[in-house]
Design an enzyme around this catalytic site. Structure first.
Site, PDB file in Angstrom:
ATOM      1  N   THR A 201       3.297 -11.047  -7.165  1.00  0.00           N
ATOM      2  CA  THR A 201       3.238 -10.272  -5.928  1.00  0.00           C
ATOM      3  C   THR A 201       4.303 -10.730  -4.953  1.00  0.00           C
ATOM      4  O   THR A 201       4.903  -9.922  -4.234  1.00  0.00           O
ATOM      5  CB  THR A 201       1.840 -10.399  -5.294  1.00  0.00           C
ATOM      6  OG1 THR A 201       0.848 -10.053  -6.268  1.00  0.00           O
ATOM      7  CG2 THR A 201       1.696  -9.484  -4.095  1.00  0.00           C
TER       8      THR A 201
ATOM      9  N   THR B 100      -1.865   6.125   2.542  1.00  0.00           N
ATOM     10  CA  THR B 100      -3.151   5.789   1.930  1.00  0.00           C
ATOM     11  C   THR B 100      -4.292   6.107   2.879  1.00  0.00           C
ATOM     12  O   THR B 100      -4.127   6.125   4.102  1.00  0.00           O
ATOM     13  CB  THR B 100      -3.207   4.301   1.552  1.00  0.00           C
ATOM     14  OG1 THR B 100      -4.433   4.046   0.852  1.00  0.00           O
ATOM     15  CG2 THR B 100      -3.169   3.408   2.789  1.00  0.00           C
TER      16      THR B 100
ATOM     17  N   LYS C  25      -6.796   1.978   3.642  1.00  0.00           N
ATOM     18  CA  LYS C  25      -6.540   0.807   4.488  1.00  0.00           C
ATOM     19  C   LYS C  25      -6.995   1.112   5.906  1.00  0.00           C
ATOM     20  O   LYS C  25      -8.178   1.007   6.197  1.00  0.00           O
ATOM     21  CB  LYS C  25      -5.071   0.400   4.371  1.00  0.00           C
ATOM     22  CG  LYS C  25      -4.740  -0.145   2.979  1.00  0.00           C
ATOM     23  CD  LYS C  25      -3.318  -0.588   2.843  1.00  0.00           C
ATOM     24  CE  LYS C  25      -3.076  -1.358   1.543  1.00  0.00           C
ATOM     25  NZ  LYS C  25      -3.338  -0.596   0.324  1.00  0.00           N
TER      26      LYS C  25
ATOM     27  N   ARG D 266      -6.278 -15.421 -11.175  1.00  0.00           N
ATOM     28  CA  ARG D 266      -6.923 -14.759 -10.041  1.00  0.00           C
ATOM     29  C   ARG D 266      -8.421 -14.646 -10.286  1.00  0.00           C
ATOM     30  O   ARG D 266      -8.851 -14.225 -11.360  1.00  0.00           O
ATOM     31  CB  ARG D 266      -6.312 -13.379  -9.803  1.00  0.00           C
ATOM     32  CG  ARG D 266      -4.804 -13.456  -9.564  1.00  0.00           C
ATOM     33  CD  ARG D 266      -4.191 -12.108  -9.306  1.00  0.00           C
ATOM     34  NE  ARG D 266      -2.729 -12.218  -9.224  1.00  0.00           N
ATOM     35  CZ  ARG D 266      -1.962 -11.517  -8.411  1.00  0.00           C
ATOM     36  NH1 ARG D 266      -2.503 -10.650  -7.594  1.00  0.00           N
ATOM     37  NH2 ARG D 266      -0.653 -11.674  -8.415  1.00  0.00           N
TER      38      ARG D 266
ATOM     39  N   SER E  63      16.246   2.542  -4.931  1.00  0.00           N
ATOM     40  CA  SER E  63      14.969   1.938  -4.557  1.00  0.00           C
ATOM     41  C   SER E  63      15.166   0.534  -4.004  1.00  0.00           C
ATOM     42  O   SER E  63      15.859  -0.287  -4.612  1.00  0.00           O
ATOM     43  CB  SER E  63      14.054   1.883  -5.795  1.00  0.00           C
ATOM     44  OG  SER E  63      12.812   1.299  -5.503  1.00  0.00           O
TER      45      SER E  63
ATOM     46  N   HIS F 109       1.110   0.786   4.818  1.00  0.00           N
ATOM     47  CA  HIS F 109       0.649  -0.261   5.731  1.00  0.00           C
ATOM     48  C   HIS F 109       0.921   0.079   7.191  1.00  0.00           C
ATOM     49  O   HIS F 109       0.919  -0.805   8.050  1.00  0.00           O
ATOM     50  CB  HIS F 109       1.282  -1.599   5.359  1.00  0.00           C
ATOM     51  CG  HIS F 109       0.739  -2.153   4.079  1.00  0.00           C
ATOM     52  ND1 HIS F 109      -0.417  -2.904   4.013  1.00  0.00           N
ATOM     53  CD2 HIS F 109       1.180  -2.026   2.797  1.00  0.00           C
ATOM     54  CE1 HIS F 109      -0.659  -3.237   2.753  1.00  0.00           C
ATOM     55  NE2 HIS F 109       0.292  -2.711   2.002  1.00  0.00           N
TER      56      HIS F 109
ATOM     57  N   THR G  58      -6.347  14.210 -13.433  1.00  0.00           N
ATOM     58  CA  THR G  58      -7.227  13.227 -12.799  1.00  0.00           C
ATOM     59  C   THR G  58      -8.339  13.917 -12.028  1.00  0.00           C
ATOM     60  O   THR G  58      -8.087  14.835 -11.242  1.00  0.00           O
ATOM     61  CB  THR G  58      -6.426  12.333 -11.826  1.00  0.00           C
ATOM     62  OG1 THR G  58      -5.403  11.666 -12.550  1.00  0.00           O
ATOM     63  CG2 THR G  58      -7.326  11.299 -11.167  1.00  0.00           C
ATOM     64  N   THR G  59      -9.565  13.491 -12.255  1.00  0.00           N
ATOM     65  CA  THR G  59     -10.691  14.004 -11.482  1.00  0.00           C
ATOM     66  C   THR G  59     -10.457  13.749  -9.995  1.00  0.00           C
ATOM     67  O   THR G  59      -9.996  12.681  -9.598  1.00  0.00           O
ATOM     68  CB  THR G  59     -11.998  13.327 -11.926  1.00  0.00           C
ATOM     69  OG1 THR G  59     -12.227  13.635 -13.304  1.00  0.00           O
ATOM     70  CG2 THR G  59     -13.183  13.804 -11.094  1.00  0.00           C
TER      71      THR G  59
ATOM     72  N   LYS H 248      18.375   5.000 -12.068  1.00  0.00           N
ATOM     73  CA  LYS H 248      17.870   4.282 -10.901  1.00  0.00           C
ATOM     74  C   LYS H 248      18.887   3.226 -10.477  1.00  0.00           C
ATOM     75  O   LYS H 248      19.635   2.685 -11.283  1.00  0.00           O
ATOM     76  CB  LYS H 248      16.527   3.618 -11.191  1.00  0.00           C
ATOM     77  CG  LYS H 248      16.552   2.535 -12.262  1.00  0.00           C
ATOM     78  CD  LYS H 248      15.180   1.914 -12.424  1.00  0.00           C
ATOM     79  CE  LYS H 248      15.171   0.779 -13.431  1.00  0.00           C
ATOM     80  NZ  LYS H 248      15.395   1.234 -14.807  1.00  0.00           N
TER      81      LYS H 248
END
Length: 407
Positions: free
Chosen positions: A363, A245, A248, A21, A137, A217, A277-278, A156
């Site tokens: 992917t 999110t 996007k 990539r 899942s 999405h 996490t900040t 799982k």
């Protein structure tokens, strides 16, 4: 151990398979998206059109978002100064969480630095809260969901993609008294197909399982206020945890979950991925809040987005290209070979100024390598004409190359 040789071997394997990539240097220009400037390897500049970005609605350039970010940075400066527990909670973070909980009709929302972290942190923490939890899942769930399920140390079960019969068989095989959670997506980003949300909720009710949906999405783009496919289908009340999110359709960055107040409080209190996490910069939170609020009212932008996707699909279908069309805004063109996919991507960029990134294994499965186009409301007739002409010119060229290699 020759560590450098091992690194060379790993990278060479990617090059040999055509899966290495590369990043291209792009400068987005305010007010001109999807047009941008590409810096070639030799340092020269070329005007390009971005066709693979996830700024689905162009909100990363919207005046409402930019104005909110400018105001916040002028008022507060750059960073948040710490984690949410240590000075990193501001009025901007609280305002954004309020917008998100209202969007999804939930009691609360919890903000993370990305949707990846939101998925990973939440799914890896749930077994701490529900000992003995079994997570079911979908096999095509995003890598962030897979990682969260893998890391949590609990049981799982992976069910075949959108296969309700397989999921039922797995649920029936487990202890009825065991706590359970079904994790799935509303739109799967590589094929653009929809999850059977209502049927999955029916199974969850039947087997007393929690539901966890990734709407990454879909948020901003589906439903009367942009809350996603579950809102469009009037199913949000049946979902226990909604992941989304801000990077996007909302055009900024960050991720979140929306759920009951107690669920969000428990994740906030137990998830290392949140605690240590900040927090997002206040200006980012301010821009995201403005974007969420705006898109609750801008149905016209959503309608235009869907129209542009339908137009591009129809025109590429007219060329006879092997596209996948499940009715969403995502448009994959299957090439089926990593080398040829990269070749096609490079030629589109170099010869036509069209940027669409090749998507390869892991992917997508081997043999389904593709170009994934993401039309937006700001891809107008001129941009559509250009990409259709380019694909028409290059597809036959690449087909001849493939034929020569397999002859």
């Amino acid at each position: 151990m020759d560590y450098t040789a091992k690194l060379d071997n790993a990278l060479t394997a990617l090059h040999d398979e055509g899966r290495y990539r590369t990043f291209i240097d792009i400068e987005r220009r305010k007010g001109q998206f999807p047009h941008a400037e590409w810096t070639r390897p030799d340092g020269t500049k070329q005007e390009i059109t971005v066709w693979c970005g996830n700024d689905y609605l162009g909100m990363g350039q919207h005046p409402v978002v930019l104005e909110a970010m400018h105001e916040a940075i002028d008022a507060t400066g750059a960073g948040s100064g710490g984690t949410r527990n240590i000075s990193g909670t501001t009025v901007y973070h609280k305002r954004l969480e309020a917008e998100i909980s209202d969007l999804h009709g939930k009691e609360a929302a919890l903000l993370f630095t990305s949707a990846y972290i939101a998925n990973d942190a939440t799914l890896s923490t749930l077994p701490k809260l529900f000992p003995g939890l079994i997570i079911y899942s979908d096999e095509l769930n995003h890598a962030s969901m897979i990682e969260g399920v893998r890391r949590n140390g609990g049981a799982k079960r992976i069910f075949k993609h959108n296969d309700l019969d397989h999921l039922r068989s797995l649920l029936e095989a487990d202890d009825p008294a065991a706590p359970k959670l079904i994790a799935f997506e509303s739109i799967y980003s590589m094929d653009g197909d929809f999850g059977p949300i209502e049927a999955l909720c029916d199974l969850a009710d039947e087997f007393n399982a929690l539901t966890y949906i990734d709407e990454v999405h879909a948020v901003g783009m589906y439903g009367p206020r942009g809350a996603g496919v579950a809102e469009r289908d009037r199913l949000m009340h049946r979902l226990d945890i909604i992941n989304g999110t801000l990077a996007k359709a909302y055009g900024v960055m960050g991720g979140y979950i929306a759920a009951s107040e107690k669920m969000c409080d428990a994740i906030r209190s137990y998830a290392p991925g949140f605690i240590f996490t900040t927090s997002l910069a206040p200006a980012v939170a301010a821009g995201a809040a403005a974007s969420v609020a705006h898109l609750k009212k801008d149905q016209a932008l959503r309608d235009k987005h869907q129209t542009q996707a339908k137009i591009l699909k129809a025109r590429l279908k007219g060329l006879g290209l092997p596209i996948i069309d499940h009715g969403s805004h995502i448009l994959p063109v299957i090439v089926g070979d990593p080398v040829h996919t990269k070749e096609l991507s490079d030629m589109l960029l170099d010869q036509y100024g069209i940027y669409v990134q090749p998507i390869n294994f892991p992917t997508v499965p081997r043999g389904t390598e593709r170009l994934r186009f993401t039309p937006s409301p700001v891809h107008g007739p001129k941009e559509v004409d250009a990409v259709v002409r380019a694909m028409d010119d290059l597809w036959s060229h690449c087909a001849l190359n493939r034929a020569e290699l397999t002859a």
